[in-house]
Write a protein that holds these residues in place. Structure first.
Motif, PDB file in Angstrom:
ATOM      1  N   GLU A  91       0.843  -1.186   0.000  1.00  0.00           N
ATOM      2  CA  GLU A  91       0.000   0.000   0.000  1.00  0.00           C
ATOM      3  C   GLU A  91       0.884   1.244   0.000  1.00  0.00           C
ATOM      4  O   GLU A  91       1.877   1.321   0.724  1.00  0.00           O
ATOM      5  N   VAL A  92       0.526   2.217  -0.814  1.00  0.00           N
ATOM      6  CA  VAL A  92       1.267   3.473  -0.892  1.00  0.00           C
ATOM      7  C   VAL A  92       0.252   4.596  -0.745  1.00  0.00           C
ATOM      8  O   VAL A  92      -0.847   4.522  -1.294  1.00  0.00           O
ATOM      9  N   ASP A  93       0.583   5.628   0.045  1.00  0.00           N
ATOM     10  CA  ASP A  93      -0.402   6.706   0.210  1.00  0.00           C
ATOM     11  C   ASP A  93      -0.270   7.748  -0.890  1.00  0.00           C
ATOM     12  O   ASP A  93       0.578   7.627  -1.779  1.00  0.00           O
ATOM     13  N   SER A  94      -1.116   8.776  -0.843  1.00  0.00           N
ATOM     14  CA  SER A  94      -1.178   9.738  -1.954  1.00  0.00           C
ATOM     15  C   SER A  94       0.117  10.529  -2.090  1.00  0.00           C
ATOM     16  O   SER A  94       0.388  11.122  -3.118  1.00  0.00           O
ATOM     17  N   GLU A  95       0.923  10.557  -1.013  1.00  0.00           N
ATOM     18  CA  GLU A  95       2.206  11.269  -1.095  1.00  0.00           C
ATOM     19  C   GLU A  95       3.372  10.328  -1.363  1.00  0.00           C
ATOM     20  O   GLU A  95       4.528  10.657  -1.057  1.00  0.00           O
ATOM     21  N   PRO A 101       2.821  -1.821   8.801  1.00  0.00           N
ATOM     22  CA  PRO A 101       2.205  -1.971  10.122  1.00  0.00           C
ATOM     23  C   PRO A 101       2.856  -1.029  11.129  1.00  0.00           C
ATOM     24  O   PRO A 101       4.058  -0.756  11.040  1.00  0.00           O
ATOM     25  N   ARG A 102       2.087  -0.553  12.065  1.00  0.00           N
ATOM     26  CA  ARG A 102       2.595   0.418  13.032  1.00  0.00           C
ATOM     27  C   ARG A 102       3.777  -0.135  13.816  1.00  0.00           C
ATOM     28  O   ARG A 102       3.746  -1.273  14.268  1.00  0.00           O
TER      29      ARG A 102
ATOM     30  N   THR B 132      13.254   6.681   6.309  1.00  0.00           N
ATOM     31  CA  THR B 132      12.673   7.453   7.420  1.00  0.00           C
ATOM     32  C   THR B 132      11.233   7.029   7.652  1.00  0.00           C
ATOM     33  O   THR B 132      10.411   7.022   6.739  1.00  0.00           O
ATOM     34  N   LEU B 133      10.966   6.692   8.906  1.00  0.00           N
ATOM     35  CA  LEU B 133       9.617   6.292   9.314  1.00  0.00           C
ATOM     36  C   LEU B 133       8.865   7.511   9.803  1.00  0.00           C
ATOM     37  O   LEU B 133       9.446   8.408  10.402  1.00  0.00           O
ATOM     38  N   ALA B 134       7.584   7.555   9.537  1.00  0.00           N
ATOM     39  CA  ALA B 134       6.759   8.619  10.109  1.00  0.00           C
ATOM     40  C   ALA B 134       5.598   7.971  10.846  1.00  0.00           C
ATOM     41  O   ALA B 134       5.049   6.962  10.401  1.00  0.00           O
ATOM     42  N   HIS B 135       5.290   8.543  11.989  1.00  0.00           N
ATOM     43  CA  HIS B 135       4.189   8.012  12.788  1.00  0.00           C
ATOM     44  C   HIS B 135       3.170   9.117  13.004  1.00  0.00           C
ATOM     45  O   HIS B 135       2.979   9.581  14.115  1.00  0.00           O
ATOM     46  N   THR B 136       2.581   9.602  11.929  1.00  0.00           N
ATOM     47  CA  THR B 136       1.579  10.660  12.110  1.00  0.00           C
ATOM     48  C   THR B 136       0.342  10.060  12.745  1.00  0.00           C
ATOM     49  O   THR B 136       0.023   8.886  12.546  1.00  0.00           O
ATOM     50  N   GLU B 137      -0.334  10.902  13.486  1.00  0.00           N
ATOM     51  CA  GLU B 137      -1.426  10.418  14.332  1.00  0.00           C
ATOM     52  C   GLU B 137      -2.490   9.652  13.546  1.00  0.00           C
ATOM     53  O   GLU B 137      -2.930   8.584  13.962  1.00  0.00           O
ATOM     54  N   ALA B 138      -2.862  10.227  12.391  1.00  0.00           N
ATOM     55  CA  ALA B 138      -3.930   9.602  11.609  1.00  0.00           C
ATOM     56  C   ALA B 138      -3.572   8.155  11.252  1.00  0.00           C
ATOM     57  O   ALA B 138      -4.412   7.260  11.298  1.00  0.00           O
ATOM     58  N   TYR B 139      -2.285   7.952  10.928  1.00  0.00           N
ATOM     59  CA  TYR B 139      -1.855   6.604  10.561  1.00  0.00           C
ATOM     60  C   TYR B 139      -1.781   5.696  11.782  1.00  0.00           C
ATOM     61  O   TYR B 139      -2.213   4.543  11.752  1.00  0.00           O
ATOM     62  N   ARG B 141      -3.408   5.807  14.458  1.00  0.00           N
ATOM     63  CA  ARG B 141      -4.753   5.395  14.886  1.00  0.00           C
ATOM     64  C   ARG B 141      -5.252   4.205  14.075  1.00  0.00           C
ATOM     65  O   ARG B 141      -5.964   3.352  14.565  1.00  0.00           O
ATOM     66  N   LYS B 142      -4.848   4.172  12.816  1.00  0.00           N
ATOM     67  CA  LYS B 142      -5.258   3.042  11.966  1.00  0.00           C
ATOM     68  C   LYS B 142      -4.336   1.840  12.110  1.00  0.00           C
ATOM     69  O   LYS B 142      -4.443   0.871  11.377  1.00  0.00           O
ATOM     70  N   GLY B 143      -3.363   1.978  13.038  1.00  0.00           N
ATOM     71  CA  GLY B 143      -2.438   0.859  13.244  1.00  0.00           C
ATOM     72  C   GLY B 143      -1.367   0.772  12.174  1.00  0.00           C
ATOM     73  O   GLY B 143      -0.842  -0.296  11.894  1.00  0.00           O
ATOM     74  N   THR B 144      -1.016   1.911  11.559  1.00  0.00           N
ATOM     75  CA  THR B 144       0.022   1.884  10.539  1.00  0.00           C
ATOM     76  C   THR B 144       1.058   2.983  10.761  1.00  0.00           C
ATOM     77  O   THR B 144       0.852   3.910  11.538  1.00  0.00           O
ATOM     78  N   SER B 145       2.182   2.851  10.092  1.00  0.00           N
ATOM     79  CA  SER B 145       3.206   3.887  10.010  1.00  0.00           C
ATOM     80  C   SER B 145       3.524   4.025   8.527  1.00  0.00           C
ATOM     81  O   SER B 145       3.074   3.211   7.726  1.00  0.00           O
ATOM     82  N   THR B 146       4.313   5.055   8.170  1.00  0.00           N
ATOM     83  CA  THR B 146       4.700   5.163   6.759  1.00  0.00           C
ATOM     84  C   THR B 146       6.227   5.237   6.650  1.00  0.00           C
ATOM     85  O   THR B 146       6.900   5.651   7.579  1.00  0.00           O
ATOM     86  N   VAL B 147       6.726   4.799   5.504  1.00  0.00           N
ATOM     87  CA  VAL B 147       8.175   4.837   5.268  1.00  0.00           C
ATOM     88  C   VAL B 147       8.492   5.509   3.942  1.00  0.00           C
ATOM     89  O   VAL B 147       7.795   5.324   2.950  1.00  0.00           O
ATOM     90  N   ASN B 148       9.567   6.292   3.993  1.00  0.00           N
ATOM     91  CA  ASN B 148      10.120   6.927   2.808  1.00  0.00           C
ATOM     92  C   ASN B 148      11.556   6.401   2.683  1.00  0.00           C
ATOM     93  O   ASN B 148      12.352   6.533   3.599  1.00  0.00           O
ATOM     94  N   TYR B 149      11.856   5.795   1.539  1.00  0.00           N
ATOM     95  CA  TYR B 149      13.165   5.150   1.380  1.00  0.00           C
ATOM     96  C   TYR B 149      14.218   6.024   0.695  1.00  0.00           C
ATOM     97  O   TYR B 149      15.274   5.529   0.331  1.00  0.00           O
ATOM     98  N   ASN B 150      13.934   7.313   0.520  1.00  0.00           N
ATOM     99  CA  ASN B 150      14.937   8.174  -0.130  1.00  0.00           C
ATOM    100  C   ASN B 150      16.270   8.175   0.617  1.00  0.00           C
ATOM    101  O   ASN B 150      17.327   8.285   0.028  1.00  0.00           O
ATOM    102  N   ARG B 151      16.219   8.087   1.950  1.00  0.00           N
ATOM    103  CA  ARG B 151      17.448   8.151   2.747  1.00  0.00           C
ATOM    104  C   ARG B 151      18.121   6.787   2.860  1.00  0.00           C
ATOM    105  O   ARG B 151      19.253   6.659   3.339  1.00  0.00           O
ATOM    106  N   CYS B 152      17.403   5.760   2.445  1.00  0.00           N
ATOM    107  CA  CYS B 152      17.891   4.398   2.608  1.00  0.00           C
ATOM    108  C   CYS B 152      19.124   4.181   1.727  1.00  0.00           C
ATOM    109  O   CYS B 152      19.077   4.410   0.523  1.00  0.00           O
ATOM    110  N   GLY B 153      20.231   3.785   2.343  1.00  0.00           N
ATOM    111  CA  GLY B 153      21.448   3.554   1.564  1.00  0.00           C
ATOM    112  C   GLY B 153      22.338   4.771   1.423  1.00  0.00           C
ATOM    113  O   GLY B 153      23.344   4.734   0.714  1.00  0.00           O
TER     114      GLY B 153
END
Lengths: 105, 483
Positions: A91-95, A101-102, B132-139, B141-153
């Protein structure tokens, strides 16, 4: 080589086995643990046997090939497009961030 | 009570290297782009993709090793450090565990009494950064986090010190010296606020005179000088409290809460410290020849000390000016260019302009020297005009300010300004006008309020539109008013 070393057998507890499985993110059902333990021990004891070879003065080998200094060349670009690669994500978000998983409380 | 214990601190520094590309693939080393743009099969750990070492990373690492006087392992290799976390897609980090590029060096730091001491460096090794992981509240709450791999490596260099620091002031000096070193070697952009330097501190206490170290606690994830200092203060307080109560300390890892200003134990998620290192089979070993090492030595940019020395000995600047003007490599480069452009006799006035006007402007605007729109040559020319009394200092400053605020090029503004007025007759005329317009102030001045002289100077300067020399005006004013 000291006599005692070769005669010692390596032991491993079921809990150690569970810990190793956890570190490797492997799910091992309890009924398979015994079998895994004997396989594991066979491997470990094989390495223990290798350990007995005299290696004094031998440089530790970091790589099996006689190769060194392989460097990234200028101008080499990856053939795959980022968008293509992102299709591997569940899954990928709009950004464009990958949703996973958290990982915090 | 507090002086019973000696503080023992060691520091690990992680710095991102400002290479053009990532450590082991051709992706640009720039993560200020939309998320997941600078990614490829290698840095995403796609099965079958192979890493290849970026030679620039190796060169940068060698510069640091040489500057820190380490022994250089001319044969070294990479190892895998395994752990599972979503910001590390391969499931392992490529690092150096068994044979690091540099071992056993030192860096001199300043002690509290103003002396110097060496902090020993135990090792310098190359590794790669994570995503870089982000743990914004909205995510969350849904039991998820997000990752951006630009910094990876992205290439990282880890510098590990021995536990040689004995006070927070020493730690502070160590961090500053290390930042200067990384900055002047041009291996890191040293932008702390963007996480390009991160710290981990280990701290223990022991009774003065005791040889043996006390129980060591590690503080993870510190992102600035300030947070390292505050975290150490908090952790030392906590350890003293525990020791005073007679309880033994536990060896553990703590996190620093910036808001509460306290350290608290990290939840031990798992018995995860078993990283199961082994030599990285995908990367062949590195062999650094004597020739290569010499090449790197010959092309090393000068360190801050050398640049300061040059400014003092060759250009005649004061140690204070040299210190101020080498606060960063970019500022030192600009200052050197301006001082050189001005020539020997202009070096000191140029340095004064740099310290007062240029740095004043940068402080006010929060800009960095790289964004300063006036070139070193233009600045030197401006100072020369002032020194040769072709324009007044006040007019020069006005032109510079106007140019900086976008009102035209410095050259045009100077041309419009006109030359300085040094004709006494003209000056005296303006002075008499001012005296006639302000009879009451003249009265006050003559009855002893001599600090009104500044007012009169200001008025004359206004009439001259900044073309009069303030010092000259003051002298003439004193004559006229005295009479």
């Amino acid at each position: 080589m000291p006599e005692t070393r070769s005669s010692e057998r390596i032991e491993i507890s079921l809990q150690q086995l569970r810990d190793i499985a956890f570190l490797s993110r492997l799910e091992v059902p309890d009924e398979s643990l015994e079998e895994l333990r004997s396989d594991f021990l066979a491997l470990l004891n094989h390495f223990k046997q290798i350990d007995e070879l005299p290696t004094d003065g031998v440089e530790p080998m970091a790589h099996p090939l006689e190769l060194s200094n392989v460097f990234l060349q200028e101008g080499v670009r990856c053939p795959a497009e980022p968008d293509e690669l992102l299709q591997n994500a569940l899954e990928v978000d709009s950004e464009r961030r990958v949703i996973v998983p958290r990982v915090v409380e | 009570m507090s002086s019973e214990y000696e503080i023992v601190v060691g520091l690990e520094i992680h710095t991102e290297l400002c290479t053009r590309r990532k450590a082991f693939c051709g992706c640009p080393n720039n993560f200020k782009v939309p998320p997941n743009t600078n990614i490829c099969p290698t840095c995403l750990g796609v099965p079958g993709a192979l890493p290849v070492l970026n030679p620039e990373m190796l060169e940068f690492a060698l510069r640091v090793c040489l500057a820190l006087h380490t022994k250089i392992n001319q044969r070294c290799h990479f190892d895998r450090k395994h752990y599972f976390y979503p910001d590390l897609p391969k499931g392992y980090q490529i690092s150096q565990k068994y044979r690091q590029i540099g071992v056993e060096g030192f860096i001199p730091i300043e002690t509290e009494d103003g002396g110097e001491k060496r902090v020993r460096i135990s090792d310098v090794h190359m590794e790669e950064d994570t995503g870089t992981l982000a743990h914004t509240e909205a995510y969350v709450r849904k039991g998820t986090s997000t990752v951006n791999y630009n910094r990876c490596g992205v290439p990282l260099l880890e510098i590990v010190s021995h536990p040689d620091m004995r006070s927070i002031a020493e730690v502070s000096s160590y961090m500053h010296r290390m930042r200067d070193l990384l900055d002047f070697l041009a291996v890191s952009d040293c932008r702390m606020e963007e996480g390009s330097i991160r710290y981990e501190a280990s701290v223990s206490l022991r009774p003065f005179g005791q040889e043996e170290y006390g129980t060591r606690v590690e503080i993870k994830n510190l992102g600035s000088f300030r947070s390292v200092e505050q975290a150490l203060e908090a952790e030392i307080r906590r350890q003293k409290r525990i020791l005073a109560s007679g309880t033994p300390l536990r060896q553990e890892t703590v996190l620093f809460d910036e808001n509460l200003k306290e350290t608290r134990p990290m939840r031990s998620k798992e018995s995860s410290s078993d990283y199961r290192y082994f030599p990285e089979p995908d990367l062949p070993p590195i062999v650094i020849s004597d020739e290569r090492l010499n090449e790197v030595k010959q092309t090393m940019p000068p360190l801050r000390d050398t640049v300061m020395k040059l400014m003092i000995e060759e250009h005649g600047l004061t140690p204070y000016a040299a210190d101020v003007l080498t606060a960063s490599r970019a500022l030192a480069d600009y200052s050197r260019d301006a001082v050189r452009a001005g020539g020997k006799e202009m070096a000191v006035p140029v340095a004064n302009w740099l310290q007062n006007t240029v740095l004043g402007y940068l402080n006010e605007t929060g800009l960095e020297i790289a964004a300063f729109p006036v070139s070193a040559q233009e600045l030197a020319d401006l100072v020369r005009k002032v020194e040769e009394k072709k324009i007044t200092a006040a007019a020069a400053k006005t032109c510079l300010r106007e140019s900086l605020s976008g009102k035209g090029s410095l050259r045009d503004l100077l041309a419009r300004q006109g030359e300085a007025v040094s004709d006494d007759a003209q000056l005296v005329q303006w002075i008499r006008d001012v005296i006639t317009e302000n009879p009451d102030k003249v009265e006050s001045y003559r009855s002893g309020r001599t600090n009104l002289i500044q007012f009169f100077v200001g008025q004359v300067m206004r009439l001259s539109k900044g073309r009069a020399q303030a010092q000259k005006v003051k002298e003439l004013l004193e004559e006229e008013l005295g009479g």
